[in-house]
Design an enzyme around this catalytic site. Structure first.
Site, PDB file in Angstrom:
ATOM      1  N   GLU A 251       0.894  -1.218   0.290  1.00 14.00           N
ATOM      2  CA  GLU A 251      -0.249  -0.299   0.215  1.00 14.00           C
ATOM      3  C   GLU A 251       1.033   0.896   0.237  1.00 14.00           C
ATOM      4  O   GLU A 251       0.429   1.948   1.006  1.00 14.00           O
ATOM      5  CB  GLU A 251      -0.949   0.159   1.074  1.00 14.00           C
ATOM      6  CG  GLU A 251      -2.128  -1.587   1.572  1.00 14.00           C
ATOM      7  CD  GLU A 251      -3.119  -0.996   2.382  1.00 14.00           C
ATOM      8  OE1 GLU A 251      -4.919  -1.486   2.283  1.00 14.00           O
ATOM      9  OE2 GLU A 251      -2.136  -0.741   3.291  1.00 14.00           O
ATOM     10  N   VAL A 252       1.918   1.535  -1.146  1.00 17.82           N
ATOM     11  CA  VAL A 252       2.466   2.850  -0.764  1.00 17.82           C
ATOM     12  C   VAL A 252       1.443   3.293  -2.433  1.00 17.82           C
ATOM     13  O   VAL A 252       1.857   3.401  -2.950  1.00 17.82           O
ATOM     14  CB  VAL A 252       3.727   2.139  -1.172  1.00 17.82           C
ATOM     15  CG1 VAL A 252       4.900   3.194  -1.216  1.00 17.82           C
ATOM     16  CG2 VAL A 252       4.452   0.660  -0.504  1.00 17.82           C
TER      17      VAL A 252
END
Length: 531
Positions: free
Chosen positions: A325-326
């Protein structure tokens, strides 16, 4: 009306199962969870003597660390916790008294690591042959599993007021299907006090889970002391919601003595806003604090310091580096980071790859192999270190792609094995198969196992146990029991799982009823075995 009739019939069926289960027999015939590899039994009974003892004559393991002795002491506590065994032994025929448990451990080594031999063989003699039950294991950790199984063969006899071993003689030959059988806890979203974590570890041992994945820090808080960078835990919620370095070592030691590895995680480069409370230069900017600043060498010095400190206490061969989830927008919105990207001819996705691979190299330098969440594989799988284990979570089908690429995998698909998804039932947990669509034997070996995840957004010490159990136990059998021994329909194991859930309650574990999805309360008065 028809629905009500079906419900009544189901309750009656569960009640019949429960009545049988109380006597140590069920429609499944056995009340052992998870189901062993091989088991046979008789129809007679023995009773544990007042001085039921541990005998280790002939073992190669000297138990200098006391792991075996402590495990046996816990076994006695498990057997006696539900009732006071105050029976009159003089009224019991001595030919029916079991004097103790003779344990033989074949290996002198008690180092706990991934892939150790966890097998054991347990036998309990027939009545009329007083003496000892016999437990043989290659390692002390296999013996601990044998203790857990033996504890489930026993029950309190309300007539004699002593501990009975019904259905003797017993022969159990057992070993796990997968070597990685994990449970994640999250101490960033809510702080979990040490006694709560220890209780979770104890309950994991009851179900033969063997990896505690400790998701220690995240965006919300950084509760762990890092001696190399002491201001990091300024990101804790409060000064009292912290873990000292000694606390972390205590958790690792406590788990190890129960046969459970601890997998430490720092999630980088995203999920790391709390790092900058103590060291603001780790943020791209105060207004754009996440992910960590890829352009700053200090970022990687801190990661190196954390993993150096980790290596002093987290002895499991793997470390988890996150990578999920960057959102890289802060890197292009922050002038000095954008300038660095331009200088190094990188776009956002290339910088993400650079960060993950550099963090991997730091971990490798400290002797670790790496676990990363599946986004890293989905985005640049062929660039990952060959010592990477890809941790699936987004859904099904990923494990199949990972092992086809020659990498190892851990399965935690969120639709079936996320405990914080309260609408997911134990039946769905039970039927989730890690090897779905993986038929090549060599690729099957690359699936290390699986893990149920207890994310902490709505979980703290007040509700963690009833959110974990009994659904985690359903996954635990899937990970321990041979595939051919697993039920093809979860209704076949309902009575046995209900019995295990009640056993957890008897041992002080706040396991929720089976009759609903996660963390439900009992609907009405009734027997534990029918809820």
């Amino acid at each position: 009306m028809m629905g009500k009739i079906v419900w009544v019939l189901l309750v009656v069926l569960l009640f019949v199962q429960a009545v049988l289960a109380i006597d140590g027999v069920s429609v499944d015939r056995l009340n052992i969870w998870p189901m062993p590899h091989s088991v046979s039994h008789g129809r007679e009974s023995l009773f544990l003597s007042k001085d039921f003892e541990l005998n280790t004559e002939g073992t190669k393991y000297n138990d200098g660390s006391g792991i075996l002795k402590d495990g046996f002491s816990r076994l006695l506590e498990m057997l006696r916790v539900a009732h006071v065994a105050d029976g009159n032994f003089s009224k019991i025929d001595t030919s029916l008294l079991l004097q103790g448990l003779h344990v033989v451990v074949l290996s002198a080594d008690d180092q706990l690591q991934y892939g150790i031999d966890e097998s054991y063989k347990l036998s309990v003699p027939a009545s009329g042959k007083p003496g000892y039950a016999y437990l043989e294991a290659h390692t002390v950790y296999g013996a601990l599993h044998g203790f857990q199984t033996f504890s489930q063969l026993c029950l309190f006899n309300f007539t004699t007021r002593v501990i009975e071993v019904p259905m003797v003689p017993w022969t159990v030959i057992d070993q796990p299907r997968f070597s990685f059988r994990g449970l994640l806890i999250d101490t960033s979203r809510h702080y979990l006090p040490l006694p709560v974590i220890k209780n979770v570890i104890d309950s994991m041992a009851y179900a033969k889970l063997n990896v505690l994945h400790w998701h220690i820090v995240d965006t919300q808080s950084f509760p762990l002391e890092i001696p190399s960078y002491p201001k990091l835990w300024d990101g804790a919620y409060s000064v009292s919601e912290r873990y000292t370095f000694a606390d972390a070592a205590e958790i690792v030691s406590y788990a190890q003595r129960r046969g459970i590895n601890v997998l430490g995680e720092i999630d980088v480069p995203g999920h790391a806003r709390s790092w900058g409370i103590g060291y603001p230069s780790l943020w791209p900017s105060k207004d754009c604090p996440e992910p960590l600043d890829v352009s700053n060498e200090f970022t990687f010095k801190v990661i190196d310091g954390i993993l150096s400190d980790f290596s002093k206490i987290f002895k499991f061969k793997f470390v988890h580096l996150g990578g999920d989830e960057v959102n890289t927008s802060c890197w292009t919105l922050t002038p000095h980071v954008k300038k660095w990207l331009t200088k190094h001819h990188m776009n956002e996705s290339q910088a993400y790859q650079y960060f993950v691979l550099r963090a991997q190299n730091i971990a490798l330098s400290h002797g670790y192999e790496i676990v990363n969440w599946e986004e890293t594989f989905n985005n640049f799988g062929n660039k990952l270190s060959r010592k990477t284990v890809v941790h699936n979570w987004l859904g099904g089908g990923v494990a199949e792609k990972v092992v086809a690429a020659g990498l190892r995998c851990i399965v935690s698909n969120q639709d079936k094995w996320y405990l914080d998804h309260l609408d997911t039932t134990w039946q769905q947990f039970y039927m989730n198969e890690p090897l779905t669509d993986i038929t090549n034997p060599n690729q099957q070996k690359l699936v290390l196992g699986g893990e149920v995840c207890m994310w902490g957004e709505h979980i703290d010490g007040s509700d963690i146990e009833q959110t974990i159990w009994p659904r985690a136990a359903a996954a635990a059998e899937r990970l321990w029991t041979p595939y051919d021994n697993l039920a093809k329909d979860p209704r076949q194991v309902t009575g046995r799982l209900a019995h295990f859930r009640c056993l957890l309650n008897q041992r002080g574990v706040a396991a929720a009823p089976l009759g609903g999805p996660g963390r439900v309360a009992p609907e009405e008065p009734g027997s534990c075995y029918t809820q």
